[in-house]
Scaffold this motif. Structure first.
Motif, PDB file in Angstrom:
ATOM      1  N   LEU A 198       0.827  -1.201   0.000  1.00  0.00           N
ATOM      2  CA  LEU A 198       0.000   0.000   0.000  1.00  0.00           C
ATOM      3  C   LEU A 198       0.868   1.260   0.000  1.00  0.00           C
ATOM      4  O   LEU A 198       0.540   2.253  -0.673  1.00  0.00           O
ATOM      5  CB  LEU A 198      -0.927  -0.003   1.216  1.00  0.00           C
ATOM      6  CG  LEU A 198      -2.090  -0.998   1.170  1.00  0.00           C
ATOM      7  CD1 LEU A 198      -2.767  -1.084   2.532  1.00  0.00           C
ATOM      8  CD2 LEU A 198      -3.105  -0.594   0.100  1.00  0.00           C
ATOM      9  N   GLU A 199       1.955   1.226   0.748  1.00  0.00           N
ATOM     10  CA  GLU A 199       2.872   2.359   0.750  1.00  0.00           C
ATOM     11  C   GLU A 199       3.441   2.601  -0.645  1.00  0.00           C
ATOM     12  O   GLU A 199       3.599   3.755  -1.072  1.00  0.00           O
ATOM     13  CB  GLU A 199       4.009   2.093   1.748  1.00  0.00           C
ATOM     14  CG  GLU A 199       5.287   2.884   1.521  1.00  0.00           C
ATOM     15  CD  GLU A 199       5.166   4.374   1.774  1.00  0.00           C
ATOM     16  OE1 GLU A 199       6.178   5.075   1.620  1.00  0.00           O
ATOM     17  OE2 GLU A 199       4.066   4.849   2.106  1.00  0.00           O
ATOM     18  N   GLY A 200       3.738   1.521  -1.382  1.00  0.00           N
ATOM     19  CA  GLY A 200       4.227   1.682  -2.741  1.00  0.00           C
ATOM     20  C   GLY A 200       3.237   2.422  -3.621  1.00  0.00           C
ATOM     21  O   GLY A 200       3.622   3.270  -4.436  1.00  0.00           O
ATOM     22  N   ILE A 201       1.938   2.127  -3.439  1.00  0.00           N
ATOM     23  CA  ILE A 201       0.902   2.811  -4.227  1.00  0.00           C
ATOM     24  C   ILE A 201       0.856   4.297  -3.888  1.00  0.00           C
ATOM     25  O   ILE A 201       0.896   5.168  -4.765  1.00  0.00           O
ATOM     26  CB  ILE A 201      -0.473   2.168  -3.977  1.00  0.00           C
ATOM     27  CG1 ILE A 201      -0.480   0.709  -4.448  1.00  0.00           C
ATOM     28  CG2 ILE A 201      -1.579   2.962  -4.690  1.00  0.00           C
ATOM     29  CD1 ILE A 201      -1.749  -0.040  -4.088  1.00  0.00           C
ATOM     30  N   GLY A 202       0.747   4.613  -2.594  1.00  0.00           N
ATOM     31  CA  GLY A 202       0.610   6.006  -2.185  1.00  0.00           C
ATOM     32  C   GLY A 202       1.863   6.819  -2.408  1.00  0.00           C
ATOM     33  O   GLY A 202       1.804   7.969  -2.873  1.00  0.00           O
ATOM     34  N   TYR A 203       3.020   6.233  -2.104  1.00  0.00           N
ATOM     35  CA  TYR A 203       4.282   6.955  -2.246  1.00  0.00           C
ATOM     36  C   TYR A 203       4.537   7.357  -3.689  1.00  0.00           C
ATOM     37  O   TYR A 203       4.970   8.482  -3.965  1.00  0.00           O
ATOM     38  CB  TYR A 203       5.421   6.085  -1.699  1.00  0.00           C
ATOM     39  CG  TYR A 203       6.680   6.120  -2.520  1.00  0.00           C
ATOM     40  CD1 TYR A 203       7.576   7.179  -2.429  1.00  0.00           C
ATOM     41  CD2 TYR A 203       6.971   5.082  -3.412  1.00  0.00           C
ATOM     42  CE1 TYR A 203       8.725   7.211  -3.198  1.00  0.00           C
ATOM     43  CE2 TYR A 203       8.117   5.109  -4.177  1.00  0.00           C
ATOM     44  CZ  TYR A 203       8.994   6.173  -4.067  1.00  0.00           C
ATOM     45  OH  TYR A 203      10.121   6.200  -4.844  1.00  0.00           O
TER      46      TYR A 203
END
Length: 403
Positions: A198-203
């Motif tokens: 999820l962090e990969g998506i938002g970042y």
């Protein structure tokens, strides 16, 4: 790796204005780079011997430099696509090898050492941004690519002697995610994997559109300056988060870092002006490297097989999903995209909260035959927080990343 991955962001406006690159082609170049990153991460997952090869590391360093120089040699969009695809794959392999090396060779050293090493990604962001800011008024888009290749070449010389993680012989009786006398760690790794994906998506949404969003409500130089500030804030971030690990556990710090990042991403979409833009850059830059080191450190602490490569693969899948998910939103500006990114990062924080429940802060030392030091990609026998004599750690004594 920071130069090879992120110099495209400040060079992109020059290519739009002077190389005839369309907006759609520019987005495609970014997407194939993320896809290449996934390819490199999967290679480290399914062929772990690559992660332990000095020849592979040096080959990827040279290939990354060549991919930067190659961008200046053509105007063919098809060739540019292949070059950025390769740059993504080479960057991922370099990151996995370097992270694995740090997590194995520096496991008993002060946490600030590997933390500063991870800060090299931020230094690459800042240096590439400064390089393009200088050259945009005195050179061309080709000059910018040549200069970035030269910079990456100098850094390659400094990185040439990096030793990959040594090989480890696992006991045939050992089971992934299980430790003699200790808990099964699958459920914690699953929560960590979901949070980091999820962090990969938002970042990546913020990393792709933050400058453009700032430019919508601030003077033109603020966007470029904010990108440099992102890199400068990222340089000490991993070491600082590692230092905080003396008081707090990795799950707590991961939750805090993700929450701070969500605020930083949402800020320029909610509040205009120079101050909000610069604060956003600092909050984003000071957390995106820290989140990576915290997540990778937690994964290796759990001793999950090939944790670094698996987590990097999930992260890179998120990077592909992110720009595709916000495609319809950016037609009306970038603020809605940033708000969606902030919501996704907040979801990552909530998932990290689940990681805190019953997290095994102390694990017994694995008893496996070894050749050389412990590995860092989750092979059995790695314990990044292990003391020199006790073989166990506590939240108070551990570090935020040991990386």
């Amino acid at each position: 790796m920071g130069v090879g991955r992120f110099v495209y962001t400040p060079i992109l406006p020059l290519m739009h204005a002077r190389a005839g690159l369309s907006a759609a082609a520019g987005a495609n170049l970014a997407t194939v780079n993320y896809a290449g990153y996934l390819v490199g991460a999967l290679a480290g997952t399914f062929a772990p011997r690559l992660v332990r090869s000095s020849a592979v590391l040096r080959g990827c360093l040279l290939a990354l430099v060549a991919s930067l120089a190659g961008m200046a040699l053509t105007r063919s969009t098809a060739v540019w696509l292949l070059l950025r695809l390769g740059a993504g794959a080479f960057s991922a392999m370099i990151f996995v090898i370097a992270a694995s090396s740090l997590l194995s060779h520096l496991r008993e050293h002060p946490a600030h050492l590997p933390g500063w090493a991870f800060g090299g990604v931020g230094a690459g962001v800042a240096l590439s941004g400064l390089l393009v800011l200088v050259l945009r008024t005195v050179g061309t888009w080709r000059t910018a690519w040549w200069a970035s290749a030269a910079l990456a070449g100098l850094l390659t010389l400094a990185a040439w002697g990096l030793r990959p993680e040594p090989a480890t012989v696992r006991s045939p009786a050992s089971e992934p995610g299980t430790h003699p006398g200790g808990p099964r760690t699958h459920r914690w790794f699953s929560a960590l994997f979901a949070s980091y994906t999820l962090e990969g998506i938002g970042y990546i949404i913020a990393g792709t559109f933050l400058v453009a969003a700032i430019n919508q409500t601030s003077p033109g130089w603020i966007g470029s300056g904010a990108w440099v500030l992102v890199g400068l804030a990222a340089i000490p971030s991993a070491a600082l988060w590692a230092g905080l690990g003396r008081r707090w556990s990795r799950p707590d710090l991961l939750l805090a870092a993700l929450a701070v990042q969500a605020v930083g991403i949402a800020l320029p979409a909610l509040v205009g002006g120079v101050a909000a833009a610069l604060i956003s850059a600092v909050l984003f830059g000071s957390t995106f490297i820290g989140v990576s080191t915290l997540a990778l450190g937690a994964g290796t602490h759990l001793r999950f097989p090939r944790a670094v490569a698996l987590l990097t693969a999930g992260y890179s899948v998120g990077q592909i999903i992110g720009p595709l998910a916000v495609g319809p939103l950016v037609r009306h500006g970038y603020h809605q995209a940033l708000l969606l990114a902030a919501v996704v990062v907040l979801a990552a924080a909530l998932t990290a909260f689940l990681l805190r429940i019953g997290f095994p802060h102390t694990l017994p030392e694995a008893r496996t035959p070894r050749t050389g030091a412990d590995t860092a990609t989750g092979q059995a026998g790695l314990h990044p927080e292990a003391g020199a004599s006790s073989g166990t750690s506590s939240p108070e004594a551990g570090t935020a990343a040991e990386a």
